[in-house]
Write a protein that holds these residues in place. Structure first.
Motif, PDB file in Angstrom:
ATOM      1  N   ALA A  10       0.799  -1.223   0.000  1.00  0.00           N
ATOM      2  CA  ALA A  10       0.000   0.000   0.000  1.00  0.00           C
ATOM      3  C   ALA A  10       0.831   1.272   0.000  1.00  0.00           C
ATOM      4  N   THR A  11       2.072   1.188   0.482  1.00  0.00           N
ATOM      5  CA  THR A  11       2.829   2.424   0.701  1.00  0.00           C
ATOM      6  C   THR A  11       4.125   2.517  -0.100  1.00  0.00           C
ATOM      7  N   THR A  12       4.481   1.465  -0.847  1.00  0.00           N
ATOM      8  CA  THR A  12       5.718   1.506  -1.629  1.00  0.00           C
ATOM      9  C   THR A  12       5.439   1.041  -3.058  1.00  0.00           C
ATOM     10  N   ASN A  13       6.438   1.224  -3.896  1.00  0.00           N
ATOM     11  CA  ASN A  13       6.350   0.752  -5.284  1.00  0.00           C
ATOM     12  C   ASN A  13       7.099  -0.562  -5.486  1.00  0.00           C
ATOM     13  N   LYS A  14       7.447  -1.203  -4.382  1.00  0.00           N
ATOM     14  CA  LYS A  14       8.148  -2.482  -4.492  1.00  0.00           C
ATOM     15  C   LYS A  14       7.299  -3.482  -5.271  1.00  0.00           C
ATOM     16  N   SER A  15       7.967  -4.306  -6.066  1.00  0.00           N
ATOM     17  CA  SER A  15       7.228  -5.316  -6.816  1.00  0.00           C
ATOM     18  C   SER A  15       6.741  -6.412  -5.885  1.00  0.00           C
ATOM     19  N   ILE A  16       5.719  -7.124  -6.325  1.00  0.00           N
ATOM     20  CA  ILE A  16       5.191  -8.228  -5.528  1.00  0.00           C
ATOM     21  C   ILE A  16       6.259  -9.296  -5.341  1.00  0.00           C
ATOM     22  N   LYS A  17       7.072  -9.499  -6.355  1.00  0.00           N
ATOM     23  CA  LYS A  17       8.155 -10.473  -6.244  1.00  0.00           C
ATOM     24  C   LYS A  17       9.130 -10.066  -5.145  1.00  0.00           C
ATOM     25  N   GLU A  18       9.512  -8.792  -5.123  1.00  0.00           N
ATOM     26  CA  GLU A  18      10.439  -8.309  -4.099  1.00  0.00           C
ATOM     27  C   GLU A  18       9.844  -8.485  -2.703  1.00  0.00           C
ATOM     28  N   ILE A  19       8.580  -8.116  -2.557  1.00  0.00           N
ATOM     29  CA  ILE A  19       7.938  -8.214  -1.244  1.00  0.00           C
ATOM     30  C   ILE A  19       7.829  -9.666  -0.797  1.00  0.00           C
ATOM     31  N   SER A  20       7.518 -10.540  -1.734  1.00  0.00           N
ATOM     32  CA  SER A  20       7.391 -11.956  -1.373  1.00  0.00           C
ATOM     33  C   SER A  20       8.709 -12.505  -0.842  1.00  0.00           C
ATOM     34  N   PHE A  21       9.812 -12.132  -1.471  1.00  0.00           N
ATOM     35  CA  PHE A  21      11.121 -12.597  -1.006  1.00  0.00           C
ATOM     36  C   PHE A  21      11.544 -11.886   0.278  1.00  0.00           C
ATOM     37  N   SER A  30      -8.643 -12.215   1.331  1.00  0.00           N
ATOM     38  CA  SER A  30      -9.644 -12.422   0.266  1.00  0.00           C
ATOM     39  C   SER A  30      -9.301 -11.660  -1.002  1.00  0.00           C
ATOM     40  N   HIS A  31      -8.077 -11.152  -1.094  1.00  0.00           N
ATOM     41  CA  HIS A  31      -7.614 -10.449  -2.286  1.00  0.00           C
ATOM     42  C   HIS A  31      -6.200 -10.923  -2.629  1.00  0.00           C
ATOM     43  N   THR A  32      -5.888 -10.963  -3.909  1.00  0.00           N
ATOM     44  CA  THR A  32      -4.500 -11.202  -4.295  1.00  0.00           C
ATOM     45  C   THR A  32      -3.715  -9.926  -4.001  1.00  0.00           C
ATOM     46  N   PRO A  33      -2.387 -10.004  -3.922  1.00  0.00           N
ATOM     47  CA  PRO A  33      -1.596  -8.788  -3.708  1.00  0.00           C
ATOM     48  C   PRO A  33      -1.871  -7.709  -4.750  1.00  0.00           C
ATOM     49  N   THR A  34      -2.032  -8.110  -6.009  1.00  0.00           N
ATOM     50  CA  THR A  34      -2.313  -7.133  -7.063  1.00  0.00           C
ATOM     51  C   THR A  34      -3.665  -6.467  -6.845  1.00  0.00           C
ATOM     52  N   VAL A  87      -6.407  -0.371  -2.858  1.00  0.00           N
ATOM     53  CA  VAL A  87      -5.912   0.679  -1.978  1.00  0.00           C
ATOM     54  C   VAL A  87      -5.681   1.960  -2.766  1.00  0.00           C
ATOM     55  N   GLU A  88      -5.109   1.826  -3.959  1.00  0.00           N
ATOM     56  CA  GLU A  88      -4.844   3.004  -4.793  1.00  0.00           C
ATOM     57  C   GLU A  88      -6.137   3.720  -5.173  1.00  0.00           C
ATOM     58  N   LEU A  89      -7.232   2.963  -5.275  1.00  0.00           N
ATOM     59  CA  LEU A  89      -8.520   3.559  -5.607  1.00  0.00           C
ATOM     60  C   LEU A  89      -9.216   4.148  -4.387  1.00  0.00           C
TER      61      LEU A  89
END
Length: 223
Positions: free
Chosen positions: A142-153, A172-176, A182-184
């Motif tokens: 919600a607060t960074t531009n880190k990729s989902i791959k980066e966050i997962s690792f 109940s939501h995928t990370p994407t 959140v952006e909306l």
């Protein structure tokens, strides 16, 4: 009622409910309370409440433990357990902490750890640890531009697919989907701390104020 809890032991006579106050600790607080009572600041009364709460807990911390009621000692012990558990979880949210390691950090057996987590949080230690990872990961989404791959690792998941499955199970939501929502602005960014949401069953009168927000969504499901 959970909020009617005796502080002193029933066998304690009134004379032993008094004890020398740590004046060097509480005198500055009383001075600040007096100052706030003359203030026209919009949160002056709330500040006074917080200061009085601090005075209360300082006084109790100096009270000999054997003068306190057993139920109150139990609640204090529960709160200490949860505070310590939360600190350990926060410090290790990016690591793959095993139950053996968690029990060792908590200085209890694995069976005691499981029992107390079940009683106080309504979930297993492993579920609690994973929820902490998802909370922290959600904050990054919600607060960074880190990729989902980066966050997962970052949080020790095997791969982004594993992370997505676990994240969806908790939210109940995928990370994407979560990041896009959140952006909306669909999720309430002024959120209730998820620790409070998931541990409300042990909130037995010793929390006078709620915990400040730390996550960008209203709460994560405890299912």
């Amino acid at each position: 009622s959970d909020y009617n809890i005796r502080i002193f032991d029933t066998d304690l006579d009134p004379g032993h409910q008094a004890f020398p106050a740590p004046i060097e600790e509480i005198e500055p607080l009383f001075k600040e309370i007096a100052s706030q009572s003359k203030s026209d600041h919009r949160f002056a009364s709330e500040i006074q409440d917080c200061l009085l709460e601090r005075v209360f807990w300082i006084l109790l911390s100096h009270m000999p433990e054997n003068r306190l009621a057993p139920a109150f000692r139990k609640i204090s012990s529960d709160q200490q357990f949860l505070n310590r558990l939360e600190k350990i979880e926060h410090r290790n949210s990016t690591k793959r902490l095993t139950l053996d390691e968690l029990a060792e950090f908590m200085e209890v057996s694995k069976s005691t750890l499981a029992k107390r987590c079940s009683e106080l949080l309504g979930e297993s230690p492993s579920h609690y640890l994973m929820r902490g990872k998802i909370n922290a990961a959600g904050t990054l989404l919600a607060t960074t531009n880190k990729s989902i791959k980066e966050i997962s690792f970052d949080f020790g998941f095997q791969n982004p697919y594993h992370f997505s499955r676990v994240f969806k199970r908790f939210t109940s939501h995928t990370p994407t989907e979560f990041r896009n929502t959140v952006e909306l602005g669909v999720f309430d960014r002024v959120a209730t701390n998820v620790i409070v949401a998931r541990s409300s069953r042990m909130n037995r009168g010793i929390h006078l104020f709620s915990v400040p927000p730390s996550t960008p969504w209203q709460k994560i499901s405890s299912d």
